[in-house]
Scaffold this motif. Structure first.
Motif, PDB file in Angstrom:
ATOM      1  N   GLU A 146       0.860  -1.109   0.128  1.00 48.68           N
ATOM      2  CA  GLU A 146      -0.063  -0.062  -0.110  1.00 48.68           C
ATOM      3  C   GLU A 146       0.754   1.260  -0.017  1.00 48.68           C
ATOM      4  O   GLU A 146       0.176   2.203  -0.614  1.00 48.68           O
ATOM      5  N   VAL A 147       2.094   1.223   0.781  1.00 51.66           N
ATOM      6  CA  VAL A 147       2.826   2.406   0.889  1.00 51.66           C
ATOM      7  C   VAL A 147       3.347   2.713  -0.703  1.00 51.66           C
ATOM      8  O   VAL A 147       3.349   3.859  -1.243  1.00 51.66           O
ATOM      9  N   ASN A 148       3.694   1.758  -1.480  1.00 52.20           N
ATOM     10  CA  ASN A 148       4.298   1.795  -2.842  1.00 52.20           C
ATOM     11  C   ASN A 148       3.317   2.239  -3.477  1.00 52.20           C
ATOM     12  O   ASN A 148       3.371   3.219  -4.619  1.00 52.20           O
ATOM     13  N   ASN A 149       1.920   1.814  -3.552  1.00 53.91           N
ATOM     14  CA  ASN A 149       0.982   2.207  -4.295  1.00 53.91           C
ATOM     15  C   ASN A 149       0.292   3.542  -4.050  1.00 53.91           C
ATOM     16  O   ASN A 149      -0.225   4.301  -4.907  1.00 53.91           O
ATOM     17  N   GLN A 150       0.700   4.162  -2.792  1.00 53.07           N
ATOM     18  CA  GLN A 150       0.289   5.493  -2.398  1.00 53.07           C
ATOM     19  C   GLN A 150       1.274   6.489  -2.760  1.00 53.07           C
ATOM     20  O   GLN A 150       1.161   7.791  -2.726  1.00 53.07           O
ATOM     21  N   VAL A 151       2.365   6.115  -2.909  1.00 58.42           N
ATOM     22  CA  VAL A 151       3.569   6.953  -3.332  1.00 58.42           C
ATOM     23  C   VAL A 151       3.088   7.855  -4.836  1.00 58.42           C
ATOM     24  O   VAL A 151       2.691   7.399  -5.620  1.00 58.42           O
ATOM     25  N   SER A 152       3.280   9.001  -4.583  1.00 61.45           N
ATOM     26  CA  SER A 152       3.048   9.942  -5.889  1.00 61.45           C
ATOM     27  C   SER A 152       4.368   9.997  -6.519  1.00 61.45           C
ATOM     28  O   SER A 152       5.389  10.456  -6.256  1.00 61.45           O
ATOM     29  N   VAL A 153       4.263   9.554  -7.799  1.00 58.50           N
ATOM     30  CA  VAL A 153       5.199   9.113  -8.899  1.00 58.50           C
ATOM     31  C   VAL A 153       5.408  10.617  -9.261  1.00 58.50           C
ATOM     32  O   VAL A 153       4.544  11.249  -9.790  1.00 58.50           O
ATOM     33  N   ASP A 154       6.758  10.885  -9.492  1.00 59.21           N
ATOM     34  CA  ASP A 154       7.476  12.041  -9.953  1.00 59.21           C
ATOM     35  C   ASP A 154       7.560  11.956 -11.559  1.00 59.21           C
ATOM     36  O   ASP A 154       8.521  11.191 -11.819  1.00 59.21           O
ATOM     37  N   LYS A 155       6.770  12.598 -12.390  1.00 57.54           N
ATOM     38  CA  LYS A 155       6.862  12.375 -13.813  1.00 57.54           C
ATOM     39  C   LYS A 155       8.264  12.966 -14.387  1.00 57.54           C
ATOM     40  O   LYS A 155       8.499  12.536 -15.402  1.00 57.54           O
ATOM     41  N   SER A 156       8.815  13.625 -13.798  1.00 59.31           N
ATOM     42  CA  SER A 156       9.917  14.229 -14.360  1.00 59.31           C
ATOM     43  C   SER A 156      11.364  13.248 -14.090  1.00 59.31           C
ATOM     44  O   SER A 156      12.440  13.437 -14.462  1.00 59.31           O
ATOM     45  N   LYS A 157      11.015  12.204 -13.243  1.00 57.98           N
ATOM     46  CA  LYS A 157      11.978  11.209 -12.728  1.00 57.98           C
ATOM     47  C   LYS A 157      11.943  10.001 -13.917  1.00 57.98           C
ATOM     48  O   LYS A 157      11.305   8.970 -13.678  1.00 57.98           O
ATOM     49  N   ASN A 158      12.759  10.145 -14.858  1.00 56.31           N
ATOM     50  CA  ASN A 158      12.909   9.315 -15.772  1.00 56.31           C
ATOM     51  C   ASN A 158      14.304   8.952 -16.223  1.00 56.31           C
ATOM     52  O   ASN A 158      14.973   9.896 -16.886  1.00 56.31           O
ATOM     53  N   TYR A 159      14.784   7.848 -15.615  1.00 56.45           N
ATOM     54  CA  TYR A 159      16.274   7.747 -15.651  1.00 56.45           C
ATOM     55  C   TYR A 159      16.703   6.836 -16.674  1.00 56.45           C
ATOM     56  O   TYR A 159      16.376   5.736 -16.968  1.00 56.45           O
ATOM     57  N   ILE A 160      17.913   7.166 -17.384  1.00 55.21           N
ATOM     58  CA  ILE A 160      18.588   6.275 -18.280  1.00 55.21           C
ATOM     59  C   ILE A 160      19.836   5.518 -17.483  1.00 55.21           C
ATOM     60  O   ILE A 160      20.489   6.407 -16.905  1.00 55.21           O
ATOM     61  N   ILE A 161      19.953   4.240 -17.584  1.00 52.25           N
ATOM     62  CA  ILE A 161      20.938   3.624 -16.980  1.00 52.25           C
ATOM     63  C   ILE A 161      21.620   2.557 -18.080  1.00 52.25           C
ATOM     64  O   ILE A 161      20.979   2.098 -18.852  1.00 52.25           O
ATOM     65  N   GLY A 162      22.773   2.329 -17.708  1.00 52.59           N
ATOM     66  CA  GLY A 162      23.640   1.498 -18.604  1.00 52.59           C
ATOM     67  C   GLY A 162      25.085   1.729 -18.804  1.00 52.59           C
ATOM     68  O   GLY A 162      25.730   1.875 -17.884  1.00 52.59           O
ATOM     69  N   ASP A 163      25.522   1.886 -20.177  1.00 51.22           N
ATOM     70  CA  ASP A 163      26.993   1.867 -20.479  1.00 51.22           C
ATOM     71  C   ASP A 163      27.207   3.093 -21.069  1.00 51.22           C
ATOM     72  O   ASP A 163      26.507   4.164 -21.013  1.00 51.22           O
TER      73      ASP A 163
END
Length: 215
Positions: free
Chosen positions: A51-68
């Motif tokens: 429920e904690v995860n479901n209630q967290v407000s997602v920040d639409k600006s946090k789109n992260y690229i990960i890798g090489d």
């Protein structure tokens, strides 16, 4: 006199056995109820975590690229996605010359961050698109650390260095494992190139495709 004594001993024995039986039954129910209470407590705890995860407000600006090492160029050509930090290293989940195993280790060390909107995975090139790599394990780790994020993957580059003789078929088999793990593939791969570390035009196409998919 002996018969009376035996009768009393028999009666006392029956009473004693009855007391032991009642005590045993009572103990059984006490432990059973205790176990049920612990199970209910664990279930409530797990539900609370979800429920904690479901209630967290997602920040639409946090789109992260990960890798090489191709990560900065994808960052440069996307309006919505970026690196966690400009300095390469485990703390920012990207670094030149690294492969899938390194990335999984970095993700496993990263703190759980529930408000991230999306993760764009850019990995596979340095491992030669090895289909035996633990793609499902990496995806599982990412989902664990970014439980509310939508996952995307950019197909890497080949036709240069150790990947000079890599075929499109081999690349497709590799990234199909991401797709089967529920990751959305960016349509255009970085693809065949003599140098993926230059800002070649394909990065602009990939950037637009990422921006169109991120919501």
């Amino acid at each position: 006199m002996t018969m009376k004594t035996d009768s009393k001993l028999y009666t006392y024995s029956l009473i004693g056995l009855s007391i032991l039986a009642v005590g045993g039954i009572a103990t059984f129910f006490i432990f059973r109820n205790k176990n049920k209470s612990n199970e209910m407590s664990n279930e409530v705890s797990n539900q609370a975590g979800n429920e904690v995860n479901n209630q967290v407000s997602v920040d639409k600006s946090k789109n992260y690229i990960i890798g090489d090492s191709q990560t900065p160029l994808i960052d440069r050509n996307s309006q919505k996605a970026k690196r966690i930090g400009e300095q390469g290293g485990m703390q920012n989940l990207w670094e030149g010359g690294q492969g899938l195993n390194w990335l999984k280790q970095a993700v496993d060390k990263y703190p759980t961050t529930a408000d991230v909107n999306s993760i764009i995975i850019n990995i596979g090139t340095n491992g030669g698109f090895n289909a035996n790599e633990n793609v499902a394990g990496l995806v599982g780790s990412i989902r664990s650390k970014f439980p509310n994020a939508k996952l995307y993957a950019v197909k890497g580059s080949w036709g240069w260095g150790g990947n000079k003789n890599v075929t499109q078929q081999k690349v497709d088999i590799y990234y199909d494992k991401f797709s089967k793990s529920g990751v959305t593939l960016i349509p255009t791969p970085i693809g065949v190139t003599s140098n993926p570390h230059n800002n070649i035009p394909v990065y602009a196409t990939i950037g637009r495709e990422i921006d169109s998919l991120i919501k």
